[in-house]
Design a protein around this motif. Structure first.
Motif, PDB file in Angstrom:
ATOM      1  N   GLU A  12       0.834  -1.212   0.000  1.00  0.00           N
ATOM      2  CA  GLU A  12       0.000   0.000   0.000  1.00  0.00           C
ATOM      3  C   GLU A  12       0.865   1.257   0.000  1.00  0.00           C
ATOM      4  N   LYS A  13       2.033   1.173   0.684  1.00  0.00           N
ATOM      5  CA  LYS A  13       2.940   2.332   0.689  1.00  0.00           C
ATOM      6  C   LYS A  13       3.453   2.592  -0.726  1.00  0.00           C
ATOM      7  N   ALA A  14       3.800   1.500  -1.423  1.00  0.00           N
ATOM      8  CA  ALA A  14       4.298   1.656  -2.803  1.00  0.00           C
ATOM      9  C   ALA A  14       3.197   2.225  -3.695  1.00  0.00           C
ATOM     10  N   GLY A  15       1.959   1.768  -3.495  1.00  0.00           N
ATOM     11  CA  GLY A  15       0.835   2.277  -4.299  1.00  0.00           C
ATOM     12  C   GLY A  15       0.651   3.765  -4.100  1.00  0.00           C
ATOM     13  N   LYS A  16       0.718   4.208  -2.838  1.00  0.00           N
ATOM     14  CA  LYS A  16       0.556   5.644  -2.552  1.00  0.00           C
ATOM     15  C   LYS A  16       1.718   6.433  -3.173  1.00  0.00           C
ATOM     16  N   LEU A  17       2.916   5.872  -3.052  1.00  0.00           N
ATOM     17  CA  LEU A  17       4.087   6.549  -3.632  1.00  0.00           C
ATOM     18  C   LEU A  17       3.888   6.766  -5.143  1.00  0.00           C
ATOM     19  N   PHE A  18       3.432   5.716  -5.828  1.00  0.00           N
ATOM     20  CA  PHE A  18       3.282   5.834  -7.287  1.00  0.00           C
ATOM     21  C   PHE A  18       2.199   6.857  -7.631  1.00  0.00           C
ATOM     22  N   ASN A  19       1.142   6.885  -6.811  1.00  0.00           N
ATOM     23  CA  ASN A  19       0.072   7.871  -7.062  1.00  0.00           C
ATOM     24  C   ASN A  19       0.627   9.297  -6.884  1.00  0.00           C
ATOM     25  N   ASP A  20       1.478   9.455  -5.860  1.00  0.00           N
ATOM     26  CA  ASP A  20       2.102  10.780  -5.641  1.00  0.00           C
ATOM     27  C   ASP A  20       2.980  11.161  -6.839  1.00  0.00           C
ATOM     28  N   LEU A  21       3.714  10.183  -7.363  1.00  0.00           N
ATOM     29  CA  LEU A  21       4.599  10.469  -8.509  1.00  0.00           C
ATOM     30  C   LEU A  21       3.782  10.950  -9.711  1.00  0.00           C
ATOM     31  N   VAL A  22       2.607  10.344  -9.888  1.00  0.00           N
ATOM     32  CA  VAL A  22       1.739  10.760 -11.007  1.00  0.00           C
ATOM     33  C   VAL A  22       1.202  12.168 -10.722  1.00  0.00           C
ATOM     34  N   ARG A  23       0.719  12.374  -9.477  1.00  0.00           N
ATOM     35  CA  ARG A  23       0.130  13.665  -9.103  1.00  0.00           C
ATOM     36  C   ARG A  23       1.150  14.803  -9.278  1.00  0.00           C
ATOM     37  N   GLN A  69      -6.302  -8.960  -9.102  1.00  0.00           N
ATOM     38  CA  GLN A  69      -6.792  -7.574  -9.006  1.00  0.00           C
ATOM     39  C   GLN A  69      -5.794  -6.631  -9.638  1.00  0.00           C
ATOM     40  N   VAL A  70      -6.323  -5.539 -10.179  1.00  0.00           N
ATOM     41  CA  VAL A  70      -5.468  -4.500 -10.762  1.00  0.00           C
ATOM     42  C   VAL A  70      -5.978  -3.149 -10.264  1.00  0.00           C
ATOM     43  N   THR A  71      -5.040  -2.268  -9.917  1.00  0.00           N
ATOM     44  CA  THR A  71      -5.416  -0.905  -9.516  1.00  0.00           C
ATOM     45  C   THR A  71      -4.676   0.081 -10.414  1.00  0.00           C
ATOM     46  N   VAL A  72      -5.108   1.337 -10.371  1.00  0.00           N
ATOM     47  CA  VAL A  72      -4.471   2.342 -11.231  1.00  0.00           C
ATOM     48  C   VAL A  72      -4.115   3.574 -10.403  1.00  0.00           C
ATOM     49  N   ALA A  73      -2.863   3.979 -10.483  1.00  0.00           N
ATOM     50  CA  ALA A  73      -2.428   5.219  -9.821  1.00  0.00           C
ATOM     51  C   ALA A  73      -2.518   6.325 -10.869  1.00  0.00           C
ATOM     52  N   ASP A  74      -3.588   7.141 -10.755  1.00  0.00           N
ATOM     53  CA  ASP A  74      -3.748   8.214 -11.746  1.00  0.00           C
ATOM     54  C   ASP A  74      -3.542   9.597 -11.130  1.00  0.00           C
ATOM     55  N   GLY A  75      -3.081   9.608  -9.869  1.00  0.00           N
ATOM     56  CA  GLY A  75      -2.743  10.878  -9.232  1.00  0.00           C
ATOM     57  C   GLY A  75      -3.905  11.545  -8.521  1.00  0.00           C
ATOM     58  N   THR A  76      -5.100  10.948  -8.526  1.00  0.00           N
ATOM     59  CA  THR A  76      -6.250  11.586  -7.864  1.00  0.00           C
ATOM     60  C   THR A  76      -6.361  11.111  -6.410  1.00  0.00           C
ATOM     61  N   ASP A  77      -7.110  11.888  -5.600  1.00  0.00           N
ATOM     62  CA  ASP A  77      -7.323  11.493  -4.200  1.00  0.00           C
ATOM     63  C   ASP A  77      -8.135  10.212  -4.120  1.00  0.00           C
ATOM     64  N   GLU A  78      -9.112  10.112  -5.029  1.00  0.00           N
ATOM     65  CA  GLU A  78      -9.961   8.922  -5.006  1.00  0.00           C
ATOM     66  C   GLU A  78      -9.136   7.658  -5.263  1.00  0.00           C
ATOM     67  N   SER A  79      -8.234   7.749  -6.225  1.00  0.00           N
ATOM     68  CA  SER A  79      -7.388   6.580  -6.509  1.00  0.00           C
ATOM     69  C   SER A  79      -6.480   6.269  -5.337  1.00  0.00           C
ATOM     70  N   GLU A  80      -5.999   7.311  -4.672  1.00  0.00           N
ATOM     71  CA  GLU A  80      -5.135   7.062  -3.506  1.00  0.00           C
ATOM     72  C   GLU A  80      -5.877   6.199  -2.482  1.00  0.00           C
ATOM     73  N   LYS A  81      -7.130   6.575  -2.208  1.00  0.00           N
ATOM     74  CA  LYS A  81      -7.918   5.813  -1.218  1.00  0.00           C
ATOM     75  C   LYS A  81      -8.080   4.361  -1.668  1.00  0.00           C
ATOM     76  N   LYS A  82      -8.420   4.191  -2.951  1.00  0.00           N
ATOM     77  CA  LYS A  82      -8.634   2.823  -3.458  1.00  0.00           C
ATOM     78  C   LYS A  82      -7.339   2.015  -3.417  1.00  0.00           C
ATOM     79  N   LEU A  83      -6.240   2.660  -3.826  1.00  0.00           N
ATOM     80  CA  LEU A  83      -4.951   1.956  -3.848  1.00  0.00           C
ATOM     81  C   LEU A  83      -4.599   1.450  -2.453  1.00  0.00           C
ATOM     82  N   ILE A  84      -4.744   2.341  -1.473  1.00  0.00           N
ATOM     83  CA  ILE A  84      -4.366   1.948  -0.109  1.00  0.00           C
ATOM     84  C   ILE A  84      -5.272   0.818   0.386  1.00  0.00           C
ATOM     85  N   THR A  85      -6.555   0.933   0.083  1.00  0.00           N
ATOM     86  CA  THR A  85      -7.488  -0.102   0.579  1.00  0.00           C
ATOM     87  C   THR A  85      -7.234  -1.451  -0.096  1.00  0.00           C
TER      88      THR A  85
END
Ligand code: NAD
Length: 567
Positions: free
Chosen positions: A428-439, A513-529
């Protein structure tokens, strides 16, 4: 709109037949959102000729593992993804798009079911009948769930297995050791590079010369030998000098192992990754040339299957004999042992599967094959993610070593990607990191994150991931279904459930399962969950089976497991 028309043209949508497919890259959307776009690009990426083993027939890897049921379905999937709204969900039934439902923004955009049959009917024969009727396709694991990343996808797991084998049996790496294996296909093609990364010497037997050439071209394989004698001589020389080397040998493994025994050559380690799980479309029987076998497959399938099973029996007997004479033998997840048992090799299970032998302890920690893909198509994005991951986990020295080797040795196939096994909490930490990189615009486009179905909580497979469970729950498939449902509830971008996979119809049920880090807050929540709950089901599954490590990890890391007091 222009982008949509452009991609329809580029992918020759509507032509209905085979064509070269490449995933689009860049930061511009063709679809109505990045989740649909990610699915579109990953579907195409599975069929990229660099990735797919036989893209003309939509085959990605693992014998018959396909990305879509037929080319008409491929066209329909692309069109549907292009039009899919951000509150709709596409239903995929064994490679065919069958419905678009109005759901909600937080629901998955795609739900995929592949090759599932009611247990009483779950056999290859019945599957092939339905396949011929145009009602099914074989999804393997990541082929039909659109998160295949080429041979790299299995590379780290294969490397971890060989590295762990070295530690367990030699208390070191594989320096000076000779490993004999077979199969240089989509997954098996990772073996030579994984062995040399673990510093060993590999002799890889493969019946199809074109597969050897593909692995040589991508530098997964170092060299090839024209004869068995030369392969043995080269291997012995390299082992003597403690030089890592991988050698391809074009031959049938069921001929080669008895010949090795006859010559008195016993390797240090013996395993196999031919597509033994499929006696018709995977394994090649001995006594036929490659071309003859392909012909017989079509002309006389029953005869072919009988010959293939006979060869597998011989193959396993030779492995057992090598084990008796001192080789470390293990099954590499292709169901070869169970196939040989059909021909009376009752002691086939005398050598263990790779999960109980080398991987289960990792599963107890919620570790598994975390992978990601740069949707931009730019390899620089992967370099950024590698660098940032090293910053995020400075204490993980093994991971650092892996990322360094991967960065140097792996040529990208299709969209640039990376695999890196991570544990509970880390994903989940890596997912949040990648979302931040996109954002923050540090990468050029969103990043798609997924995993193999071969993971800690997602599979029920008594001859592979759940072989020899401590509590005897090997065949309990509830866990895989719970994993699937948890991923839907947690908001993954797409979720899949399959029968078959690496061991064949009826032998395994598994979820992806597949998730997408697109830089949005909504994706951040989904990625972490999603990335928290997905491995949590693995820890719960192993804790429930009584594994001390999983119980401890659950306690220390806060995976809530209700107490059940047995009277
Ligand atoms: P694949 O079909 O792409 O490749 C199999 C290769 O084996 C082919 O190149 C084929 O020519 C070769 N082959 C078949 N019979 C042979 C014979 N008798 N002698 C020599 N070569 C022969 O399959 P893949 O994706 O590489 O997967 C291989 C097997 O491993 C499958 O059964 C798959 O399910 C299993 N698998 C294991 C893992 C794992 O983690 N251990 C993961 C994925 C797949």
């Amino acid at each position: 709109m222009r982008q949509k028309e452009k991609i329809i043209k580029e992918l020759h949508i509507g032509c209905g037949g085979p064509r070269p497919v490449k995933a689009p890259g860049g930061a511009e959307l063709h679809c109505k959102g990045w989740y649909q776009e990610a699915a579109l690009r990953m579907l195409c990426n599975n069929l990229d000729p660099d990735n797919g083993e036989n893209p003309d027939e939509l085959i990605v890897y693992g014998g018959l593992g396909k990305a879509a049921r037929n080319w008409e379905c491929f066209d329909a999937i692309v069109r549907t993804l292009l039009d899919l709204e951000n509150d709709e969900t596409l239903l995929m039934q064994s490679g065919k798009p069958v419905a678009v439902l109005k759901t909600s923004k937080s629901a998955p955009r795609i739900l995929i079911a592949n090759s599932n049959l009611v247990p009483r009917w779950a056999s290859w024969d019945y599957f092939h009948k339905l396949d011929r009727m145009g009602l099914m396709m074989y999804g393997q694991m990541t082929a039909g769930s659109w998160i295949y990343i080429g041979t790299q996808g299995i590379l780290q797991g294969t490397y971890e297995t060989f590295a762990s084998l070295g530690q367990k049996h030699y208390q070191s790496d594989l320096r000076g050791k000779i490993i004999v294996t077979a199969g240089l296909g989509g997954m098996g093609g990772a073996q030579p590079l994984a062995v040399t990364m673990a510093k060993g010497v590999a002799v890889c037997v493969e019946i199809d010369q074109s597969r050897i050439e593909k692995r040589l071209k991508k530098h997964y394989l170092d060299t090839q030998a024209p004869t068995l004698d030369e392969a043995i001589a080269k291997a012995q020389e390299a082992a003597k000098n403690k030089t890592p080397l991988s050698i391809g040998l074009c031959a049938n493994i069921a001929d080669i192992l008895p010949a090795m025994l006859q010559k008195g050559f016993i390797p240090d380690v013996i395993t196999d990754q031919t597509s033994a799980h499929d006696e018709l479309n995977g394994y090649f029987p001995r006594g036929l040339t490659f071309a003859q076998a392909l012909q017989l497959r079509k002309a006389e399938p029953e005869k072919y299957k009988n010959m293939a099973l006979d060869s597998m029996a011989l193959h396993v007997r030779a492995i057992l004999e090598m084990q008796k004479r001192g080789a470390v033998a293990f099954d590499y997840g292709n169901n070869l042992r169970a196939q040989a048992m059909k021909r009376g090799v009752d002691n086939a299970m005398d050598y263990p599967g790779f999960v109980p032998a080398y991987i289960r302890e990792l599963f107890c920690r919620g570790q598994g094959p975390f992978r990601w893909v740069a949707l931009s198509g730019n390899p620089e994005d992967i370099r950024v993610t590698d660098r940032e991951l090293l910053r995020l986990f400075p204490e993980k020295t093994k991971m650092a070593n892996w990322l360094k080797m991967a960065g140097e040795k792996i040529e990208h196939m299709g969209l640039p990607s990376r695999i890196c096994w991570l544990g509970y909490g880390e994903r989940e930490k890596a997912g949040k990191l990648f979302n931040d990189l996109v954002r923050e615009g540090k990468v050029r486009a969103p990043i798609v994150i997924g995993r193999d179905h071969l993971d800690c909580g997602s599979v029920a497979s008594p001859y592979r991931e759940t072989e020899a469970m401590k509590d005897g729950s090997d065949a309990v498939a509830d866990w895989a279904i719970l994993n699937c449902m948890s991923n839907v509830a947690s908001g993954a971008a797409w979720v899949s459930f399959h029968d078959g996979g690496g061991v064949g119809i009826g032998y395994a049920l598994h979820a992806g399962q597949v998730t997408v880090a697109d830089g949005t807050d909504e994706s951040e929540k989904k990625l972490i969950t999603v990335l928290r709950n997905d491995p949590a089901t693995g820890i719960a599954r192993h804790a429930d089976a009584g594994y001390e490590t999983a119980i401890r990890v659950a306690e220390t890391k806060g995976v809530k497991i209700p107490m059940v007091n047995m009277c």
